[in-house]
Design an enzyme around this catalytic site. Sequence first.
Site, PDB file in Angstrom:
ATOM      1  N   ASP A 198       0.855  -1.196   0.000  1.00  0.00           N
ATOM      2  CA  ASP A 198       0.000   0.000   0.000  1.00  0.00           C
ATOM      3  C   ASP A 198       0.887   1.241   0.000  1.00  0.00           C
ATOM      4  OD1 ASP A 198      -2.490   1.280   0.000  1.00  0.00           O
ATOM      5  OD2 ASP A 198      -2.550   1.423   2.182  1.00  0.00           O
ATOM      6  N   ASP A 215       3.064   2.242   8.037  1.00  0.00           N
ATOM      7  CA  ASP A 215       1.811   1.512   7.820  1.00  0.00           C
ATOM      8  C   ASP A 215       1.979   0.309   6.893  1.00  0.00           C
ATOM      9  OD1 ASP A 215      -0.752   0.701   7.970  1.00  0.00           O
ATOM     10  OD2 ASP A 215      -1.640   2.438   6.979  1.00  0.00           O
TER      11      ASP A 215
END
Length: 312
Positions: A198, A215
Site C-alpha cells: 500500500d 503503515d
Amino acid sequence: MLDNFLQILPEVIFDAAEKLGGRCTGRFYALNALENRVYDIEMEEGPHVIIKFYRPGRWSRATIQAEHDFLKALEESEIPVVCPLTDDKGQSIFEISEVMFTIFPKRPGRLEPELTTEQFTRLGRFMARLHNVGATVKAAPRLRLDPQTYGRDPLKFLKDGNFVPMELASRFETIVTQICDAITPRFEDVKYVLLHGDCHSGNILWNRDDPYFIDFDDMLYAPPVQDIWMLTGGDDDYGKEQRRILLEAYEQIRTFDMTTLQLIEPLRALRMIHFSAWIAHAAGKTALSKRRFLTSVPSTIGRSKSKRSRCN
C-alpha cells in the site's frame, strides 16, 4: 470481540499506552485510519507514542507478528521504517479488552504531495533494498495478490452478501469475471516478493530530506511493480516520468523486470474490486456492532468512569 472495538474509550486508550511504563498526561488525538484505531498520546515524561488498536477479526496474531518481524528485518538492513516498541520479553503485540494493540515511537515527519526528482531517486533505492529483504522471506502468513484473492474472492463475498444493487449485480459480476479471466495469464511466471503493498505517498513521511515508510498493515506477497505503481500513479506523461526516475534509481540496487509494467492496469483494477469488498465488509461489521453497542450504553458508561484524573 468487534463490539469491544467500539468500547475503546479514553480510559482504555491510556491504560494501553502505559503498558510499557510511563504515564499519560491526558492529551491525545486520533490519527487518520480507515481500518484500525490509531492515536497520538502525550506522555508526562519522554516523547509521544503512537498506539494502534487492530480491528478484531481482520488479522490474526500470526499475521500481525509477521508484519513486526518484517519491520525488524528492514530496520536491521538500515531501511527507514518505524518498528514497534517491545516489553522486556521482546513482545510487541499486547491485548486490552480482547483487542490487540501495538505501541510505536512517534517520529517527526510530513507528507509531501509532490515529490522532487531527488526524492524519487532516494525512494527508488530504498524500495529496491526493501524488496531485496522481502525476497528472502518465503513463508510469512500473508496474502498473495493475484486475480483469485483480489478479484474472484471479493466478487464472491459481494455476491453472497447481496452488497451490489440488484439492477447492477449481473453486470458487475460479468465485468469482474471478464477482467479476471483476461488478466490471469499475465500473472503466470511472475516473481513475487513480500512488500509494502500500500505504498502510496500518504504512507511515506519526510523529515527534511529523509523519508521513512509507515503503515505496513497491508503488506503481502506481490510482484514488485505493485509498490512501483502505487507510488507513481497513472499512465499520463507525468506519471511515466516519475516511474522512469524511480526505476532508474531502483535498478542501481536491484534488477526490475520491465515486462511486469503490463501488470499496472490489472493491479489497479484488482485493487478497485478488492476495496469494494473491503468497504462492504467493514461497513457491515461496524453497523452490526454499533447496534449491539447502543443497547448496552448505560452499563458501558458505568464501567468506563475514569479511575483517576489525567488532565493537567
